[in-house]
Design an enzyme around this catalytic site. Sequence first.
Site, PDB file in Angstrom:
ATOM      1  N   TYR A 161       0.843  -1.207   0.000  1.00 15.03           N
ATOM      2  CA  TYR A 161       0.000   0.000   0.000  1.00 15.03           C
ATOM      3  C   TYR A 161       0.876   1.254   0.000  1.00 15.03           C
ATOM      4  O   TYR A 161       0.638   2.187  -0.788  1.00 15.03           O
ATOM      5  CB  TYR A 161      -0.919  -0.012   1.227  1.00 15.03           C
ATOM      6  CG  TYR A 161      -1.641   1.293   1.459  1.00 15.03           C
ATOM      7  CD1 TYR A 161      -2.738   1.661   0.680  1.00 15.03           C
ATOM      8  CD2 TYR A 161      -1.237   2.168   2.462  1.00 15.03           C
ATOM      9  CE1 TYR A 161      -3.398   2.860   0.884  1.00 15.03           C
ATOM     10  CE2 TYR A 161      -1.889   3.372   2.681  1.00 15.03           C
ATOM     11  CZ  TYR A 161      -2.968   3.709   1.887  1.00 15.03           C
ATOM     12  OH  TYR A 161      -3.619   4.912   2.096  1.00 15.03           O
ATOM     13  N   LYS A 165       1.296   4.501  -2.679  1.00 13.82           N
ATOM     14  CA  LYS A 165       1.177   5.905  -2.287  1.00 13.82           C
ATOM     15  C   LYS A 165       2.470   6.685  -2.577  1.00 13.82           C
ATOM     16  O   LYS A 165       2.418   7.883  -2.867  1.00 13.82           O
ATOM     17  CB  LYS A 165       0.777   6.017  -0.810  1.00 13.82           C
ATOM     18  CG  LYS A 165      -0.659   5.562  -0.559  1.00 13.82           C
ATOM     19  CD  LYS A 165      -1.664   6.378  -1.380  1.00 13.82           C
ATOM     20  CE  LYS A 165      -3.104   6.069  -1.065  1.00 13.82           C
ATOM     21  NZ  LYS A 165      -4.053   6.923  -1.812  1.00 13.82           N
ATOM     22  N   VAL A 196      -6.912   8.632   9.636  1.00 12.53           N
ATOM     23  CA  VAL A 196      -8.216   9.290   9.571  1.00 12.53           C
ATOM     24  C   VAL A 196      -9.268   8.263   9.986  1.00 12.53           C
ATOM     25  O   VAL A 196      -9.273   7.136   9.486  1.00 12.53           O
ATOM     26  CB  VAL A 196      -8.540   9.788   8.141  1.00 12.53           C
ATOM     27  CG1 VAL A 196      -9.829  10.609   8.143  1.00 12.53           C
ATOM     28  CG2 VAL A 196      -7.384  10.597   7.576  1.00 12.53           C
TER      29      VAL A 196
END
Length: 255
Positions: A161, A165, A196
């Site tokens: 991941y 990014k 978040v």
Amino acid sequence: MERWKGRVALVTGASVGIGAAVARALVQQGMKVVGCARNVDKIEKLSAECQSAGYSGTLIPYKCDLSNEEEILSMFSAIKTLHKGVDVCINNAGLAHNEPLLSGKTEGWRNMIDVNVLALCICTREAYKSMKERSVDDGHIINVNSMGGHRVVPSADEHFYCATKYAVTALTEGIRQELREANTHVRATCISPGVVETEFAFRHHNSDPEKAAGVYESMKCLKAEDIASAVIFVLSAPSHVQIGDVQMRPVEQVS
């Protein structure tokens, strides 16, 4: 934000979390927002909520699987027909699978590449094409990146991941450079949040909901609305200001 009233923004991954918060904020500012996701039920509900709240903009739900280029191209074609084109493209859709580098499944890696990297590139290309066709010289491409695009988390289930990014970080700068070469005033920006509180961790750790909940219970996390505020800040910047990357973390986040 006055100059954006009535103009068209595309928000990918608009059904939940950051995408939903961004879509709501832009509608509140008077924009015409096309919100896309594979499942549009939640976007339809959000659209009705925005209408009931009396926001001056509108939210148009659009069903699109971003891992399928034909569906993306069909969506841009529909936006052109119905709304003339895209002025702001917010590449928000992203996902993580628990697939380590030494033992992960290729299928999971490929899905992350398709959504986090290729869909972002395809949407950016098509959005710029739309701007160019209509001589829009003040459009904006905003990529919702991650702090994972700036440092590698010491956790095997996030390594691939993070690689996707890091690609978004490089791609955003590449887009900025190509926009300069094209002698346009269209801008490109990354927004790179830390943790978040959304459905993200529960989807990432879908076989271990306790681990997912622990991510959010360990600190006072950022809210999706915090990222939406950053999007408004970026879009509100004077036309001569190029904001390259907004890196934001919870105060209590360590790395």
